[in-house]
Every structure is written in structure tokens, then in C-alpha cells.
Scaffold this motif. Structure first.
Motif, PDB file in Angstrom:
ATOM      1  N   ARG A  95       0.951  -1.246  -0.004  1.00  0.00           N
ATOM      2  CA  ARG A  95      -0.005  -0.098  -0.091  1.00  0.00           C
ATOM      3  C   ARG A  95       0.776   1.223   0.164  1.00  0.00           C
ATOM      4  O   ARG A  95       0.427   2.245  -0.759  1.00  0.00           O
ATOM      5  N   LEU A  96       2.093   1.286   0.761  1.00  0.00           N
ATOM      6  CA  LEU A  96       2.907   2.321   0.727  1.00  0.00           C
ATOM      7  C   LEU A  96       3.307   2.606  -0.616  1.00  0.00           C
ATOM      8  O   LEU A  96       3.542   3.848  -1.053  1.00  0.00           O
ATOM      9  N   ALA A  97       3.864   1.413  -1.454  1.00  0.00           N
ATOM     10  CA  ALA A  97       4.273   1.771  -2.697  1.00  0.00           C
ATOM     11  C   ALA A  97       3.095   2.359  -3.369  1.00  0.00           C
ATOM     12  O   ALA A  97       3.413   3.384  -4.378  1.00  0.00           O
ATOM     13  N   GLY A  98       1.931   2.036  -3.351  1.00  0.00           N
ATOM     14  CA  GLY A  98       0.700   2.601  -4.161  1.00  0.00           C
ATOM     15  C   GLY A  98       0.608   3.933  -3.848  1.00  0.00           C
ATOM     16  O   GLY A  98       0.311   4.741  -4.759  1.00  0.00           O
ATOM     17  N   ALA A  99       0.642   4.155  -2.493  1.00  0.00           N
ATOM     18  CA  ALA A  99       0.570   5.652  -2.215  1.00  0.00           C
ATOM     19  C   ALA A  99       1.688   6.469  -2.631  1.00  0.00           C
ATOM     20  O   ALA A  99       1.381   7.579  -3.137  1.00  0.00           O
ATOM     21  N   VAL A 100       2.708   5.964  -2.615  1.00  0.00           N
ATOM     22  CA  VAL A 100       3.960   6.891  -3.155  1.00  0.00           C
ATOM     23  C   VAL A 100       3.846   7.069  -4.685  1.00  0.00           C
ATOM     24  O   VAL A 100       4.113   8.227  -5.020  1.00  0.00           O
ATOM     25  N   LEU A 101       3.300   6.208  -5.364  1.00  0.00           N
ATOM     26  CA  LEU A 101       3.355   6.354  -6.890  1.00  0.00           C
ATOM     27  C   LEU A 101       2.131   7.120  -7.111  1.00  0.00           C
ATOM     28  O   LEU A 101       2.177   7.930  -8.137  1.00  0.00           O
ATOM     29  N   SER A 102       1.311   7.234  -6.219  1.00  0.00           N
ATOM     30  CA  SER A 102      -0.126   8.133  -6.631  1.00  0.00           C
ATOM     31  C   SER A 102       0.007   9.511  -6.090  1.00  0.00           C
ATOM     32  O   SER A 102      -0.917  10.373  -6.270  1.00  0.00           O
TER      33      SER A 102
END
Length: 801
Positions: free
Chosen positions: A443-450
């Protein structure tokens, strides 16, 4: 290509490292901790050389203070005098004690009928003359010399000054060293000078070691002597060597107590996270072997731990654990990949268990794949600590060398011992990483990318706030504040500082013209000295001052309140009893060198004391009286420590720039990309800014202990950065896919390392030694901020490279 280690080879490595560890363990018994104040002085420093030369001229005594405050009777009473007499006699019986000065022994000429020129010190004491306590109290009230020296101004506290015999041989050798360095006048030493200094060091080393041990025993003996008297009085021990003994005791205790506590907490977390005893065993073996070997090497190299470097064990534990955790996570990751365990497998479900050659190959592959980033990270960390060598402060330089050695030892031992022990322990049943952490990293990776721009904007705002805080950062140094307020040492130092005229010595040495003919000094010179002392006394933080001015004030009192002329003063000086003359005048005026000395004690507990501003004011005071052309010197411990602190603060920016430049070159060599080298620097800059910003906004001053935190923070932050960048580059696919994959691999190791170490070092906040507490807190800040920036800002920058 996989690196396979056979069982015989593994046994050979384990046995060889065991033998080395045992051998260096025996050497480690000679390792010394000298956290005393003297270890912070730099002997090649110009001000230190001035200090040593002035010590030869005025020959100050080595002494400890025993402050005595009766709780069940008046200070000036026959019963108290009897108790003081017993205590004094017991202290005098110590082998190295030359004398003990107390209100029973000091000459009180105002109680005598004779003139000042006929004073005999031996006949003017309470013991010799038999004066009543009430008469003594009257004589000491407002006394120009003894008030706030051996009795406080409220006459409720007295001090016994325990004076020790000087080691003339050692003092002579130290003086010779100072002469050689002074003769060099800042130029490089000749071969002959270097050889003589080395010879002097060799002669002095065992003598200094014996003297340090003797002083420690003396402090213990004095505490044992005063213990029975504490039933009827509050007793406080003060002095440089008493402080040194207490400081060493606290540091040694912290190393044992908190070192053990940290190890227990870290062990519990390792077991909880990895759920396998083998990982705990391997981690502890690597940490213990690394620390024992390092301490043994320090003993062989004669490197001592000072107050600045006393936390090297904790730092080495951090760096060793980081290497072990990265290797463990990589092995577990490979084990799952090789034996068909999907990434989404339920947490705790066992994976396939590699056997035989498969296990050896797996161990070899895990070590091989992590060797490059581990070497890069260790090299960058060494660069950060080596940058401390550019300072002009010897204890900081020693700390830099010590940590460079420690990192190198940990690297070699862990890369050898980890695969050897894992090979011997056999295949590990590897469970998946915790599901909650895996989901969190995804989820952190997704948040960082978004939310790329929001994260970068937040990081920039944090950087600006932290940098703005630097204007609030104070540079201060107070040994009293190094100890928690509820400790005995803090109470003792504070009591003596407030009640007996201050705790930190400062000398003002002024060249004065000799008197004409046989005159001691001209009347104009006496007037100048009186003006200077009056100016000094008006400053907040200035405690007791002793100089020729006090002698003239005493002479006036003995002379029925009438000032003495310069001729009468000279006659009194020449006719006075030699012992009294040396006591009252010899330490404050040298006819041979034409120098007058003001002995000032600074009250460190003064609220809002600005030490740098105080020194500037004292300079202005001297010049206001004698003009800018007259030679004068400010010296002693207060000046030496402030000079060290000033140099450290000035070198901070320079050293940080050197570290950043060196890290950039290292990153450029590691990654062979200019853009990647710049990107890798960004999280490290943010970590250092966060640490300094935390100090500034929470009112933590830069001092002799916290000044090295920048190098420590940089050394900690760079490790995770290198591992993240290295793994990111290995991933195929789009940059976004590389971010997700890196989070799901290296992300575990980074999170584990941060959680284990921050939780373990939380124990340090309970230390009685404030620098140790701050080290634990600031290390936590550095590690946590490194985790945040490496998992948010770094992947965004890497994605756009």
C-alpha cells in the motif's frame, strides 16, 4: 555464479574466527574507558600549550573539595569544629595527601593584634590560637579571600580542600612536551622533536595510567571516610578528578546495564519477527564476535573510549545488525522463490525446506547477491566517520578512527560468520514475512506512486522547517547538565557551584610592569588590577575571584581599614611568613615573568549563561583597563572547552560538505551514474536536516557530545539508501513495478532494522548520563527518518531518474 561453502570449510571459518575472538578477547581486558574531562583536551592545541606554560609559572595545586553542611547543629559551634577536626585528620592520613585546608587551618590575621608584615601563618589558625567559633564566624564574614572559598556567604556550608602531592617527574615530562610543541610554533615537527615526543609519551603512559587508577581509589577512599559523617551532615564531593571518576563509573555502568538491556530487547524482537532461533543465534554471534574483536584491537592500538566515543559499542551493534538483517531477509526471500512459495502465502505458513547442496547454494547466493550493496553501504559509512578526521579535536579524530575500524571489523566478521554458521545449522524452514507488513509495504508503494508531488512537497516543507530551526540551535557546554537532575553527581556539582563560588576554572593572565627599584608593583598597577576585578565581578555567571586584589583588601583589613601604600605593600610582602606569602600572593603574581593572575570560577548553573559572550566580555574588560596593546591571556578549562566547542561548531559545515562530497564520489563509483549519485544523496541530506531540526526545535544544544551526531546520522542513513538503490536497479520492468518489487524485498529488511534498533535503543532514555539519553533519542530520530525518506522520497526520485 553461486558461492558454495562446504561444511568442513564452514567449520574452519568458525574455528578460526573463534580463535581470533578469544585471542582479542584476552587483549580486550586491557581496554580502558577514560571519560574524564581531561580526555577532551587537545594537546597540540595552541590554547592548551598556553595553559601548560601558565601552570608552570603559577603551579596550581591538585585538590578535591569536601563540602560539609551540618544538619543538626550550627556550623560555627564547638561540636561542629570537633567533627571537622576528626574528618580533616582522617583525610590527612591518606598517602598522597599533602595537606587539608579548612576553617580550622587557614590563617585569620584580622583576629591577631600584630601587623601584616609580622604575620605567621602557623600561629594564626583556629587550632593554633584557639579562637572561639563565634570569633571565627565574625572574621570570615565578608572575608575577601575565604568567603565562597572555604565558607559560603550564609555561613552554613564549609569546604575542606584536600590538596595532593604533585608528581614532579610526570609534571616535568608534561612540561617538556609542551615546550617542544611550543617551540615548533605551529610548524611541522622535526624528526628529532617527533622522536623525543614519542619517547616522552612512552615514559608518561604508564605513569599516567597509575596516577589515574590512584586518583580513582582516592575518590573511593574519601567517600568511605565521609560516609559515617553523613548521619549529621550533608556532604558533597567536588573537583575535576571526582567528576572524572563519577563520569567513568556512569559510562561503564551504562555499557553493561544498557548494553545488556538493548541486547535483550533486540533479541526478543529478532525472535518475534523471524520466529526461528537460528537467526537469533547467528545475529548474536556476529554482534558479539564483532564487538569483542573490535575492543581487543582498540586495546592493542591503545585507543581509549572517551566521553565522545563511549557509544561506539551501540553504534557497532546497529551497523552489525543491519548487515545481518539484510542477509537474513535475502535468504528467506530466495528460499521462498526457489521452493515455490508464492508471495501471497499466509503468514506463518512454512515454506519448502532446502537440503544438502541446495542449502549450500542458497546460502552462497544470498551472500553473493548482498555482498556488493553491503560493501557499498559499509564503505559509505566509513567515509562518513572518516570525515571526522578533518576536525582539529583529537577525541573526535579518535572517534572517527574507532568507528572506521569498528565498521570494517563488523563487515569482515559478518560476511564470514553468517554463511559459515548458517551452513552448519542446516536448512531453515522459512515462513513468509508478516502479512500485515507485506500489505503495508504494498500500500505504501501505491501511495507513493499516486501522491508523488504531495510527498515531495511535504519533504521540502520539512526540510525548510528544519533548516529554519538551525537559527535556534545553541552551542553550549556544561558538564553539570550532562547528568540527570536526580543523580548524586548532579546534586554535588550543583551544590558546590552555587554555594562555594562556582565549579569551572578560568584564568585571566595579564602582563604588568615591574615596580621601580625594590617595589613589588607600582600603585597604578594595583589600581588597574582593582578596576579589572571590579569589571569581572559584575558579570552574571562569574563566581569567586582570587587575585592580588584580594590580598590588598585583606591587608587593608589588617591595617585597621587603612589602605597600604605601594611601599608598605612591598614591605609586607617581603617580611611576611613564606608559607603565607606563597598562599596569598605566589599563585597570583609572578615577579619572574611579570604576570598577574585572576583565578575565576564560573558558576555553570547560572540560568541563561552564554559562555561565548562571557569570554568576549572579559576580553573587553581587560582591554578597557590596560588597552589593546598590553599582552594578556584567558586560559584554563573553561576557555579550553569553549575553544574546542567553537572549533567543532565551525567545522560542522565544512565536515558535512566533505562528507557529502565523499559520499557523492562513493555513490558515483558504486552506481556509475551521476544522476543516481545525486538521488542517493537526497535522503541523507533530509535525515541530517531532520536530526538537527529536532535538536533545534526541542532545545537540545550542540555540545561536545552531540556535535558528532551529523556523522552518526549520515552513517546510519546511507546504509538503507544503498540497499534500496542497488535492489531497485536489479528489478526488470517499469519504474513503477521496480518500486513495488523493491518495497516487497529490501523494504522488509529496512523496516526490520529500524524497528529492532529503535525499540532496543529506547532503553537508553533511562540512562543517568544525558548524552547517552540524547544518543538514544537522536539515533531513533535518524533511523526513523531514514526509513521514511528511503521508502517515500527515494523511490519517487528513482522512478523519475
Amino acid at each position: 555464479m553461486n558461492l558454495r561453502l562446504s561444511r568442513p570449510g564452514a567449520w574452519l571459518i568458525v574455528l578460526a574466527l573463534t580463535a581470533v575472538t578469544v585471542a582479542l578477547g584476552f587483549a580486550a581486558r586491557q581496554f580502558e574507558i577514560d571519560a574524564s574531562a581531561d580526555t577532551l583536551l587537545t594537546r597540540d592545541n595552541e590554547k592548551y600549550l598556553e595553559y601548560m606554560q601558565l601552570r608552570e609559572v603559577f603551579a596550581p595545586e591538585e585538590f578535591l573539595l569536601v563540602a560539609y553542611q551540618p544538619t543538626d547543629r550550627e556550623l560555627f559551634s564547638a561540636e561542629t569544629f570537633g567533627t571537622l577536626r576528626e574528618l580533616r585528620n582522617e583525610l590527612r592520613a591518606l598517602d598522597r595527601v599533602a595537606t587539608v585546608r579548612s576553617i580550622l587551618d587557614v590563617p585569620l590575621p584580622t583576629l591577631a593584634d600584630t601587623g601584616i608584615a609580622n604575620l605567621d601563618a602557623a600561629a594564626l589558625s583556629v587550632d593554633a590560637a584557639g579562637w572561639s567559633p563565634q570569633a571565627v564566624a565574625g572574621a570570615l564574614e565578608g572575608h575577601p579571600i575565604y568567603e565562597n572559598l572555604i565558607v559560603d556567604d550564609e555561613q552554613t556550608v564549609t569546604a575542606l580542600q584536600v590538596v595532593f602531592e604533585a608528581n614532579e617527574e610526570l609534571a616535568g615530562l608534561a612540561a617538556r612536551q609542551a615546550d617542544i610543541r611550543t617551540a615548533a610554533a605551529g610548524e611541522p615537527l622535526t624528526e628529532a622533536q617527533t622522536a623525543e615526543l614519542e619517547q616522552l609519551d612512552a615514559e608518561m603512559a604508564p605513569m599516567e595510567e597509575r596516577l589515574t587508577a590512584l586518583r580513582s581509589r582516592e575518590v573511593e577512599q574519601i567517600r568511605a571516610i565521609v560516609a559515617p559523617y553523613e548521619e549529621s551532615a550533608d556532604i558533597y564531593l567536588g573537583g575535576v578528578h571526582a567528576l572524572g571518576k563519577q563520569l567513568i563509573d556512569i559510562v561503564e555502568s551504562d555499557l553493561v546495564v544498557f548494553g545488556g538491556t538493548v541486547l535483550v530487547l533486540i533479541s526478543a524482537l529478532l525472535l518475534l519477527l523471524f520466529r526461528d532461533w537460528r537467526w537469533l543465534l547467528i545475529a548474536i554471534a556476529c554482534c558479539v564476535a564483532s564487538i569483542v574483536c573490535t575492543v581487543g584491537l582498540f586495546a592493542l592500538l591503545e585507543l581509549e573510549a572517551t566521553a565522545i566515543s563511549a557509544n561506539f559499542v551501540a553504534l557497532q551493534l546497529i551497523l552489525t545488525l543491519a548487515v545481518v538483517v539484510h542477509l537474513v531477509v535475502r535468504y528467506r526471500e530466495l528460499a521462498r522463490e526457489r521452493h515455490g512459495q508464492p508471495a501471497s502465502q499466509t503468514a506463518g505458513q512454512p515454506a519448502g525446506q532446502p537440503t544438502g547442496q541446495g542449502h549450500a547454494a542458497l546460502v552462497g547466493e544470498a551472500v553473493r547477491s548482498k555482498t556488493a550493496p553491503i560493501l557499498y553501504a559499509a564503505g559509505s559509512t566509513v567515509v562518513g566517520f572518516v570525515a571526522l578526521l578533518i576536525t582539529d579535536i583529537q577525541p573526535v579524530i579518535s572517534f572517527g578512527w574507532m568507528m572506521a575500524i569498528a565498521v570494517s571489523v563488523s563487515l569482515v566478521i559478518t560476511l564470514c560468520l553468517f554463511p559459515a554458521l548458517l551452513t552448519l545449522l542446516g536448512p531453515a524452514r522459512t515462513a513468509d514475512e508478516p502479512a500485515w507488513l507485506r500489505r503495508g509495504l504494498e500500500r505504501l508503494a501505491g501511495a507513493v506512486l499516486s501522491a508523488r508531488y504531495a510527498i515531495l512537497a511535504a519533504a521540502f516543507l520539512l526540510f525548510v522547517v528544519c533548516m529554519a530551526g538551525l537559527f535556534r540551535l545553541d552551542v553550549e557546554n556544561s558538564f553539570i547538565d550532562y547528568f540527570a537532575e536526580d543523580t548524586d553527581v548532579h546534586r554535588e556539582l550543583t551544590f558546590i557551584d552555587r554555594n562555594l563560588g562556582g565549579s569551572t576554572p578560568l584564568d585571566v593572565i595579564v602582563d604588568v610592569p615591574p615596580g621601580e627599584g625594590d617595589l613589588l608593583l607600582e600603585a597604578e598597577t594595583f589600581t588597574e588590577l582593582q578596576k579589572m576585578q571590579a569589571l569581572f565581578e559584575r558579570h552574571a555567571g562569574v563566581g569567586k575571584i582570587l587575585s592580588l586584589v584580594n590580598f590588598t583588601a585583606l591587608a587593608r583589613e589588617v591595617n585597621d581599614g587603612r589602605p597600604l601604600t605601594e611601599y608598605e605593600m612591598t614591605a609586607a610582602y617581603l617580611l611576611m611568613d613564606e608559607e603565607l606569602r606563597e598562599s596569598l600572593v605566589g599563585s597570583y603574581y609572578s615577579p619572574e615573568t611579570g604576570q598577574a593572575r585572576f583565578s575565576i570560577r564560573i558558576q555553570d548553573t547560572t540560568e541563561g549563561l552564554d559562555r561565548s559572550a562571557l569570554l568576549e566580555s572579559l576580553h573587553d574588560d581587560v582591554q578597557a583597563v590596560v588597552g589593546p596593546d598590553r599582552e594578556y591571556t584567558l586560559s584554563n578549562l573553561f576557555v579550553l572547552y569553549e575553544d574546542i566547542l567553537t572549533k567543532l561548531s565551525r567545522s560542522q559545515l565544512y565536515s558535512l560538505l566533505v562528507v557529502l562530497a565523499a559520499l557523492f564520489v562513493a555513490f558515483l563509483a558504486f552506481f556509475r551514474s551521476f544522476k543516481l549519485a545525486v538521488i542517493a544523496l537526497v535522503p541523507n541530506l533530509l535525515v541530517v536536516a531532520t536530526v538537527f531540526g529536532t535538536m533545534a526545535w526541542f532545545g537540545i544544544p550542540l555540545d561536545l557530545m552531540t556535535m558528532t551526531i551529523a556523522a552518526v546520522a549520515m552513517g546510519i542513513a546511507v546504509d538503507d539508501t544503498v540497499h534500496y538503490v542497488h535492489r531497485f536497479r536489479e528489478e526488470d520492468g517499469s519504474p513503477a513495478d521496480a518500486v513495488r518489487a523493491t518495497n516487497s524485498s529490501v523494504g522488509f529488511a529496512v523496516c526490520y532494522t529500524t524497528l529492532i534498533i529503535v525499540a532496543g535503543f529506547f532503553a537508553l532514555v533511562f540512562s543517568d548520563f544525558v548524552p547517552t539519553t540524547l544518543f538514544g533519542v537522536l539515533t531513533g530520530v535518524a533511523l526513523t527518518s531514514a526509513l521514511v525518506f528511503d521508502m517515500t522520497v527515494l523511490p519517487i526520485l528513482l522512478e523519475r531518474r
